[in-house]
Design an enzyme around this catalytic site. Structure first.
Site, short mmCIF file in Angstrom:
data_model
loop_
_atom_site.label_atom_id
_atom_site.label_comp_id
_atom_site.label_asym_id
_atom_site.label_seq_id
_atom_site.Cartn_x
_atom_site.Cartn_y
_atom_site.Cartn_z
N ALA A 171 -6.91 -0.72 1.80
CA ALA A 171 -5.61 -0.30 2.36
C ALA A 171 -4.49 -0.66 1.38
O ALA A 171 -3.56 0.13 1.16
CB ALA A 171 -5.37 -0.95 3.72
N ASP A 172 -4.56 -1.84 0.80
CA ASP A 172 -3.60 -2.23 -0.23
C ASP A 172 -3.68 -1.29 -1.44
O ASP A 172 -2.66 -0.84 -1.96
CB ASP A 172 -3.89 -3.66 -0.71
CG ASP A 172 -3.23 -4.71 0.17
OD1 ASP A 172 -2.24 -4.39 0.85
OD2 ASP A 172 -3.71 -5.85 0.17
#
Length: 386
Positions: A171-172
């Site tokens: 997600a990062d």
């Protein structure tokens, strides 16, 4: 940093971010030739400097993985003097990237509205967990939590097991890549109209976007997707399968490939002729019996032999490698995906290279991830004549 190569040569980035999403974005911009000035707290610097294992000569490999091609300047943002210095630096920069909670930089006079007063055409990229207009805007954004809340964990893991996160902080990383895209688009837009703008990016939004076909199927059908482990929800066989000595990944994408698999690789034409497996739609219905049958056949030979047979047909296949084996593979070596830099403390340091290949404006040669505050004097003298 004297290298002036790369397609973003002449673009200066003020990097107020830390940990992963923001630093990954700015590292890519640095790879592309931007002058990235990484602002760090003099007391400890980027959080990831202390994250281990693993460390080399006191330097965290987590920090090292995402901070090449930058200059580190140690400034205390909580001090009035530090805030004045950042505003002065912002005047000299094209892009600001930050991932503070919404009100933090506003209190310091370092939010978009404040900095655009000193640099009207500033491109300001704000990365957060849920976005500046979300009801959860003030909640800290953590990759693990976002993988859970944005649906990724619900479709990852074994069918009867617990929901699982991905092995890296995707997600990062997704958000970092979207940030790069948005910043490059904003630079093009500014070249056309002379205007800067605010970019508001959320880990939650980016993770939802990257659900791709799974999200679209859910929206259309109204049904929640299931977990399939290493199998594919829509294609069979498309998963990890055991051989006599290890495992292989088999990705049979259509009915023609399935027929080739049965007749030429497995030497079992009877499987292809079985009406239960004639089409992918049929194979989806009879997934369990087919996989049991394939397991039985594949366990009769070693992985290498199956790989050779599969290669002759063009059916997509591969072995399940460790990370070390993947980095050491002939494919990685041929693409120069491992580079070396001369780090001031760690000496000769191996890093994963940029995957970007451009014939006319290639990425710059990597410089080592900087020590905390390594370039403070250099940057302040060069940009602010201090």
């Amino acid at each position: 940093m004297t290298d002036t190569s790369g397609p973003l040569n002449g673009i200066r980035v003020l990097d107020l971010s830390r940990v992963l999403a923001g630093p990954y974005c700015t590292m890519v911009l640095g790879d592309l030739g931007a002058d990235v000035i990484k602002i760090e707290n003099p007391n400890g610097g980027d959080d990831t400097r202390g994250w281990g294992p693993t460390f080399i000569e006191g330097e965290s490999t987590y920090y090292l993985c995402t901070n090449r091609n930058k200059r580190s300047v140690a400034i205390d943002l909580a001090s009035p003097e530090g805030q004045r210095t950042i505003r002065e630096l912002a005047k000299k920069c094209d892009v600001v990237v930050e991932n503070f909670r919404p009100m933090a930089l506003q209190r310091y006079g370092l939010d978009y509205e404040s900095l655009r007063e000193v640099r009207p055409d500033l491109i300001y990229c704000s990365v957060s967990g849920y976005g500046r207009t979300s009801p959860l805007a003030n909640r800290a954004g953590y990759d693990y939590v976002v993988q859970a809340e944005a649906g990724l964990m619900s479709i990852t893991g074994e069918p009867n097991g617990e929901p699982m996160k991905v092995g890296v902080a995707v997600a990062d990383l997704f958000t970092g890549m979207y940030a790069v895209q948005a910043i490059l688009a904003a630079i093009i837009a500014r070249n056309n109209d002379g205007q800067g703008q605010l970019i508001d990016l959320a880990l939650f939004d980016c993770q939802l976007a990257m659900l791709a076909n799974v999200a679209s199927a859910t929206l259309v059908s109204g049904e929640e997707p299931k977990r399939f482990g290493n199998a594919h929800a829509s294609v069979v066989p498309y998963q990890v399968l055991p051989t006599r000595d290890s495992e292989i990944v088999l990705a049979v994408g259509n009915d023609r490939q399935f027929k080739l698999l049965c007749e030429e690789v497995l030497e079992r034409p009877d499987i292809a002729k079985d009406p239960r497996y004639a089409t992918n739609r049929d194979r989806l219905v009879h997934r369990e019996t087919l996989i049991d049958l394939l397991n039985e056949v594949l366990r009769q030979r070693d992985s290498a032999e199956w790989q050779q047979r599969l290669a002759k047909t063009g059916i997509p296949t591969g072995t399940v490698r460790t990370v070390g084996a993947a980095l050491a593979s002939p494919e990685a070596q041929a693409r120069n995906m491992v580079c070396t830099v001369n780090h001031p403390k760690a000496g000769v340091l191996k890093l994963v290279s940029s995957p970007i290949r451009m014939s006319g404006t290639p990425v710059r040669d990597p410089s080592p991830p900087p020590l905390l505050g390594e370039h403070t004097e250099e940057v302040l003298q060069q940009l602010l004549n201090r």
